[in-house]
Design an enzyme around this catalytic site. Structure first.
Site, PDB file in Angstrom:
ATOM      1  N   ASN A  53      50.936  51.228  35.650  1.00 36.28           N
ATOM      2  CA  ASN A  53      50.355  50.698  36.889  1.00 36.28           C
ATOM      3  C   ASN A  53      50.219  49.179  36.820  1.00 36.28           C
ATOM      4  O   ASN A  53      50.535  48.478  37.788  1.00 36.28           O
ATOM      5  CB  ASN A  53      48.979  51.332  37.153  1.00 36.28           C
ATOM      6  CG  ASN A  53      49.103  52.678  37.826  1.00 36.28           C
ATOM      7  OD1 ASN A  53      49.415  52.756  39.011  1.00 36.28           O
ATOM      8  ND2 ASN A  53      48.895  53.736  37.075  1.00 36.28           N
ATOM      9  N   HIS A  81      41.685  56.286  40.182  1.00 34.60           N
ATOM     10  CA  HIS A  81      41.419  57.566  39.518  1.00 34.60           C
ATOM     11  C   HIS A  81      42.530  58.546  39.903  1.00 34.60           C
ATOM     12  O   HIS A  81      42.876  58.655  41.087  1.00 34.60           O
ATOM     13  CB  HIS A  81      40.051  58.108  39.948  1.00 34.60           C
ATOM     14  CG  HIS A  81      39.694  59.357  39.205  1.00 34.60           C
ATOM     15  ND1 HIS A  81      39.244  59.328  37.901  1.00 34.60           N
ATOM     16  CD2 HIS A  81      39.751  60.661  39.557  1.00 34.60           C
ATOM     17  CE1 HIS A  81      39.036  60.576  37.496  1.00 34.60           C
ATOM     18  NE2 HIS A  81      39.336  61.398  38.475  1.00 34.60           N
TER      19      HIS A  81
HETATM   20  C1  GAR Z   1      46.570  56.425  35.527  1.00 32.46           C
HETATM   21  O1  GAR Z   1      47.051  57.656  35.983  1.00 32.46           O
HETATM   22  C2  GAR Z   1      45.134  56.208  36.000  1.00 32.46           C
HETATM   23  O2  GAR Z   1      44.862  56.792  37.225  1.00 32.46           O
HETATM   24  C3  GAR Z   1      44.361  56.889  34.901  1.00 32.46           C
HETATM   25  O3  GAR Z   1      45.031  56.508  33.722  1.00 32.46           O
HETATM   26  C4  GAR Z   1      46.431  56.430  34.011  1.00 32.46           C
HETATM   27  C5  GAR Z   1      46.984  55.187  33.370  1.00 32.46           C
HETATM   28  O4  GAR Z   1      48.385  55.185  33.468  1.00 32.46           O
HETATM   29  N1  GAR Z   1      42.994  56.470  34.912  1.00 32.46           N
HETATM   30  C6  GAR Z   1      41.995  57.299  34.614  1.00 32.46           C
HETATM   31  O5  GAR Z   1      42.168  58.458  34.285  1.00 32.46           O
HETATM   32  C7  GAR Z   1      40.606  56.696  34.723  1.00 32.46           C
HETATM   33  N2  GAR Z   1      39.613  57.715  34.832  1.00 32.46           N
HETATM   34  P1  GAR Z   1      49.240  53.888  33.146  1.00 32.46           P
HETATM   35  O6  GAR Z   1      48.744  53.337  31.805  1.00 32.46           O
HETATM   36  O7  GAR Z   1      50.631  54.393  33.053  1.00 32.46           O
HETATM   37  O8  GAR Z   1      49.038  52.892  34.240  1.00 32.46           O
END
Ligand code: GAR
Length: 196
Positions: free
Chosen positions: A14, A104
């Site tokens: 992200n 989230h």
């Molecule tokens: C994402 O899916 C975000 O929504 C989640 O961690 C992932 C990170 O992905 N966040 C949570 O679960 C917070 N409670 P990324 O490192 O590939 O961006």
């Protein structure tokens, strides 16, 4: 120029999307990436994009004002939690009221709270969908303001996607990531430029 700071704990796909979205823009830039994990891939990603990146420990975040001071120096217009797993301290939230947002990977208030992050969320959604056989089930993303409690702040944006009986937790994760990548940078832009 609007200044974006990203907090992330892991891979940072992200964060990468957000960095890429604003690359070359003269209106907004990611100026700082911060992580609680010194081995997080997000730090490498930031370095590759020539964005200042640091990791910090619990002491710097919760006990001293080191991270708070750094943020004051960086003067962010928005602080984005993109897969950041530590609870945000009240002193930082108070210093940047309404400027801190989180993503989230589910439709809050469902599947939120302490311990509900990453694959734990998708496994819970998977179990719910299996138990709910016969009824349509959805998951999705929630972008919300950050308060001193996990996943409780006001909702800014949600998008949903159907969970089918054939989906595995990994497939659900993939669907959710796609939604995140599509919407998160745009929501940040809307918030920065008040276009909605
Ligand atoms: C994402 O899916 C975000 O929504 C989640 O961690 C992932 C990170 O992905 N966040 C949570 O679960 C917070 N409670 P990324 O490192 O590939 O961006």
């Amino acid at each position: 120029m609007k200044r974006i700071v990203i907090f992330a704990s892991g891979n940072g796909t992200n964060a990468q999307r957000i960095i890429d979205h604003f690359k070359g823009s003269t209106d907004a830039q990611v100026v700082q990436v911060l992580s609680n994990n010194k081995n997080a891939k997000v730090l490498e990603r930031a370095n590759k994009s020539k964005i200042s990146a640091f990791s910090f420990n619990r002491t710097a975040f919760y006990d001293t004002d080191d991270v708070l001071h750094l943020l004051k120096t960086v003067t962010p217009d928005i602080i984005v939690l993109a897969g950041f797993l530590w609870l945000f301290p009240e002193k930082i939230i108070t210093m940047f009221p309404d400027k801190i947002i989180n993503i989230h990977p589910a439709l809050l208030p469902d599947f939120g709270g302490k311990g509900m992050y990453g694959k734990h969320v998708h496994e819970a959604v998977y179990a719910f969908a299996k138990a709910n056989k016969g009824k349509k089930t959805y998951t999705g993303i929630t972008i919300h303001k950050v308060t001193p409690e996990y996943d409780k702040g006001a909702c800014i944006f949600q998008a949903k996607v159907e969970v089918t009986q054939e989906d595995t937790p990994e497939m659900i994760a993939q669907k959710v990531h796609q939604l995140e990548h599509k919407h998160f940078p745009e929501v940040i832009e809307d918030l920065l430029f008040d276009t909605k």
